[in-house]
Motif scaffolding. Structure first.
Motif, PDB file in Angstrom:
ATOM      1  N   ILE A  34     123.965 -47.075  67.150  1.00  0.00           N
ATOM      2  CA  ILE A  34     124.698 -48.173  66.516  1.00  0.00           C
ATOM      3  C   ILE A  34     123.756 -49.360  66.342  1.00  0.00           C
ATOM      4  N   ARG A  35     123.749 -49.948  65.149  1.00  0.00           N
ATOM      5  CA  ARG A  35     122.883 -51.088  64.881  1.00  0.00           C
ATOM      6  C   ARG A  35     123.240 -52.268  65.783  1.00  0.00           C
ATOM      7  N   CYS A  36     122.217 -52.977  66.235  1.00  0.00           N
ATOM      8  CA  CYS A  36     122.415 -54.136  67.108  1.00  0.00           C
ATOM      9  C   CYS A  36     121.486 -55.250  66.632  1.00  0.00           C
ATOM     10  N   TYR A  37     122.069 -56.391  66.248  1.00  0.00           N
ATOM     11  CA  TYR A  37     121.286 -57.490  65.702  1.00  0.00           C
ATOM     12  C   TYR A  37     121.071 -58.573  66.765  1.00  0.00           C
ATOM     13  N   SER A  38     119.840 -59.028  66.876  1.00  0.00           N
ATOM     14  CA  SER A  38     119.527 -60.094  67.834  1.00  0.00           C
ATOM     15  C   SER A  38     120.049 -61.427  67.307  1.00  0.00           C
ATOM     16  N   ASP A  39     120.045 -62.451  68.165  1.00  0.00           N
ATOM     17  CA  ASP A  39     120.471 -63.782  67.734  1.00  0.00           C
ATOM     18  C   ASP A  39     119.618 -64.288  66.576  1.00  0.00           C
ATOM     19  N   GLU A  40     118.301 -64.061  66.653  1.00  0.00           N
ATOM     20  CA  GLU A  40     117.412 -64.526  65.588  1.00  0.00           C
ATOM     21  C   GLU A  40     117.695 -63.795  64.277  1.00  0.00           C
ATOM     22  N   GLN A  41     117.957 -62.509  64.360  1.00  0.00           N
ATOM     23  CA  GLN A  41     118.282 -61.748  63.146  1.00  0.00           C
ATOM     24  C   GLN A  41     119.606 -62.216  62.546  1.00  0.00           C
ATOM     25  N   LEU A  42     120.575 -62.520  63.412  1.00  0.00           N
ATOM     26  CA  LEU A  42     121.858 -63.011  62.925  1.00  0.00           C
ATOM     27  C   LEU A  42     121.680 -64.335  62.192  1.00  0.00           C
ATOM     28  N   LYS A  43     120.911 -65.255  62.793  1.00  0.00           N
ATOM     29  CA  LYS A  43     120.675 -66.554  62.136  1.00  0.00           C
ATOM     30  C   LYS A  43     119.949 -66.365  60.802  1.00  0.00           C
ATOM     31  N   LYS A  44     118.997 -65.429  60.773  1.00  0.00           N
ATOM     32  CA  LYS A  44     118.280 -65.191  59.523  1.00  0.00           C
ATOM     33  C   LYS A  44     119.212 -64.612  58.471  1.00  0.00           C
ATOM     34  N   LEU A  45     120.084 -63.704  58.869  1.00  0.00           N
ATOM     35  CA  LEU A  45     121.049 -63.137  57.923  1.00  0.00           C
ATOM     36  C   LEU A  45     121.996 -64.201  57.388  1.00  0.00           C
ATOM     37  N   LEU A  46     122.415 -65.116  58.245  1.00  0.00           N
ATOM     38  CA  LEU A  46     123.288 -66.198  57.793  1.00  0.00           C
ATOM     39  C   LEU A  46     122.573 -67.078  56.771  1.00  0.00           C
ATOM     40  N   ASN A  47     121.307 -67.382  57.027  1.00  0.00           N
ATOM     41  CA  ASN A  47     120.522 -68.172  56.067  1.00  0.00           C
ATOM     42  C   ASN A  47     120.342 -67.411  54.752  1.00  0.00           C
ATOM     43  N   ILE A  48     120.059 -66.116  54.857  1.00  0.00           N
ATOM     44  CA  ILE A  48     119.871 -65.304  53.658  1.00  0.00           C
ATOM     45  C   ILE A  48     121.164 -65.217  52.860  1.00  0.00           C
ATOM     46  N   ARG A  53     123.948 -66.387  47.848  1.00  0.00           N
ATOM     47  CA  ARG A  53     125.119 -66.972  47.178  1.00  0.00           C
ATOM     48  C   ARG A  53     124.708 -68.062  46.205  1.00  0.00           C
ATOM     49  N   ASN A  54     123.509 -68.632  46.428  1.00  0.00           N
ATOM     50  CA  ASN A  54     123.029 -69.689  45.545  1.00  0.00           C
ATOM     51  C   ASN A  54     122.008 -69.185  44.533  1.00  0.00           C
ATOM     52  N   GLY A  55     122.006 -67.877  44.283  1.00  0.00           N
ATOM     53  CA  GLY A  55     121.232 -67.331  43.172  1.00  0.00           C
ATOM     54  C   GLY A  55     119.846 -66.834  43.482  1.00  0.00           C
ATOM     55  N   TYR A  56     119.417 -66.870  44.733  1.00  0.00           N
ATOM     56  CA  TYR A  56     118.083 -66.379  45.082  1.00  0.00           C
ATOM     57  C   TYR A  56     118.092 -64.854  45.194  1.00  0.00           C
ATOM     58  N   ARG A  57     117.110 -64.217  44.591  1.00  0.00           N
ATOM     59  CA  ARG A  57     117.005 -62.764  44.660  1.00  0.00           C
ATOM     60  C   ARG A  57     116.471 -62.344  46.026  1.00  0.00           C
ATOM     61  N   ILE A  58     116.990 -61.243  46.528  1.00  0.00           N
ATOM     62  CA  ILE A  58     116.568 -60.785  47.847  1.00  0.00           C
ATOM     63  C   ILE A  58     115.088 -60.404  47.863  1.00  0.00           C
ATOM     64  N   SER A  59     114.568 -59.918  46.736  1.00  0.00           N
ATOM     65  CA  SER A  59     113.139 -59.558  46.666  1.00  0.00           C
ATOM     66  C   SER A  59     112.264 -60.793  46.838  1.00  0.00           C
ATOM     67  N   LYS A  60     112.755 -61.953  46.346  1.00  0.00           N
ATOM     68  CA  LYS A  60     112.012 -63.208  46.516  1.00  0.00           C
ATOM     69  C   LYS A  60     112.148 -63.713  47.950  1.00  0.00           C
ATOM     70  N   ILE A  61     113.349 -63.605  48.510  1.00  0.00           N
ATOM     71  CA  ILE A  61     113.576 -64.057  49.886  1.00  0.00           C
ATOM     72  C   ILE A  61     112.710 -63.261  50.855  1.00  0.00           C
ATOM     73  N   ASP A  62     112.529 -61.980  50.582  1.00  0.00           N
ATOM     74  CA  ASP A  62     111.745 -61.111  51.460  1.00  0.00           C
ATOM     75  C   ASP A  62     110.310 -61.601  51.606  1.00  0.00           C
ATOM     76  N   ASP A  66     109.898 -67.634  57.549  1.00  0.00           N
ATOM     77  CA  ASP A  66     111.084 -68.221  58.186  1.00  0.00           C
ATOM     78  C   ASP A  66     111.132 -69.725  57.939  1.00  0.00           C
ATOM     79  N   ASP A  67     109.954 -70.364  57.948  1.00  0.00           N
ATOM     80  CA  ASP A  67     109.905 -71.821  57.718  1.00  0.00           C
ATOM     81  C   ASP A  67     110.329 -72.168  56.290  1.00  0.00           C
ATOM     82  N   GLU A  68     109.903 -71.360  55.330  1.00  0.00           N
ATOM     83  CA  GLU A  68     110.285 -71.613  53.933  1.00  0.00           C
ATOM     84  C   GLU A  68     111.798 -71.469  53.747  1.00  0.00           C
ATOM     85  N   ILE A  69     112.376 -70.447  54.376  1.00  0.00           N
ATOM     86  CA  ILE A  69     113.821 -70.247  54.288  1.00  0.00           C
ATOM     87  C   ILE A  69     114.552 -71.429  54.918  1.00  0.00           C
ATOM     88  N   HIS A  70     114.073 -71.845  56.080  1.00  0.00           N
ATOM     89  CA  HIS A  70     114.700 -72.971  56.779  1.00  0.00           C
ATOM     90  C   HIS A  70     114.617 -74.245  55.946  1.00  0.00           C
TER      91      HIS A  70
END
Length: 286
Positions: A34-48, A53-62, A66-70
């Protein structure tokens, strides 16, 4: 996985696709796979989720650090999207970041007013905190930290409201013994005052036998209580104990798992959303 989908609004199929195609998502797995996400992964998923939702492509986000996303999130990317704001509140809760939490809250209040903030932002946010509790992603210290910030904001705003008129209808609010989660009841406190009601707020952990005397002295038009914490005493026993104190309507809300078996009673009015409470207040004064 279901809880992660609820928190991030990213469906399970998309999460699995991202996991296979991109490097930013590498969940751990339990012995039963069963998949298990760490706190850091959860926060990153929330940011992503905010970025997508604001139009950024996932290929660009990848390709972003982490600093750029923040930085993107921090530079006022959020624009009247309640899902984005709730995600931002969850991240600030996990980080125990008072400045970030207060910033989102203040911005929403300035744009929409406190009543809309309570019903459209704080209420669904509290539901998400409940999901975090369910997957052990929030510590009691984090919950208390954010709870106190919200309570401080509600109390300070209630103090700014005009006093109710002398002939204003009144409502008695309290939590019964062993109930300590009062934010939702404070939201109701604010709503009632916003609609001109006089509120007798008794707070947490109130012995049921004390309610009768308060009813006799204040003559409220209704009562309200919340039930969040499962106890050995059944919900029916608790409710009947309250109803025995006075023949007035009792508004009830809280944990749906506790309240789902409430027996029909013309004196009890179950509220599933703040809008239900607003409608009940209006009906009692129409």
């Amino acid at each position: 996985m279901t809880q992660i989908v609820t928190l991030t609004s990213i469906n399970a199929h998309t999460l699995r696709k991202w996991e296979s195609r991109y490097s930013f998502l590498e969940p751990e797995r339990t012995e039963t796979n069963i998949r298990c996400y760490s706190d850091e992964q959860l926060k990153k998923l929330l940011n992503i989720s905010i970025l997508t939702r604001n139009g950024y492509r996932i290929s660009k986000i990848d390709k972003m650090s982490d600093d750029e996303i923040h930085d993107l999130i921090s530079n006022k990317l959020i624009n009247d999207n309640p899902d984005d704001e709730i995600s931002a509140l969850i991240i600030s809760t996990l980080d125990m970041d008072e400045v970030a939490f207060d910033s989102v809250l203040k911005e929403h209040i300035l744009k929409n007013g406190l009543l809309a903030t309570m019903t459209q932002l704080i209420y669904p946010f509290l539901n998400q905190v409940g999901v975090l509790w369910g997957i052990n992603k929030v510590m009691p210290a984090q919950e208390h930290f954010i709870s106190n910030l919200i309570k401080k904001k509600i109390f300070s705003t209630i103090d700014l409201l005009p006093y109710p008129k002398k002939n204003a209808p009144s409502i008695l609010m309290f939590l019964t013994e062993n109930e300590h989660h009062e934010i939702a009841l404070l939201v109701a406190y604010y709503i009632a005052r916003e609609f001109g009601w006089r509120v007798y707020y008794l707070g947490q952990n109130v012995p049921t036998e004390n309610i009768r005397q308060v009813i006799e002295e204040t003559n409220p038009k209704a009562m309200m209580s919340m039930f969040v914490t499962p106890t050995q005493v059944s919900i029916e026993t608790k409710l009947q104990g309250i109803l025995n104190q006075g023949n007035i309507p009792l508004f009830v809300s809280g944990n749906p798992n506790i309240l789902e078996d409430i027996k029909e009673n013309k004196q009890i009015r179950y509220l599933s959303h703040p809008d239900d409470f607003i409608n009940q207040l209006k009906s009692l004064t129409s």
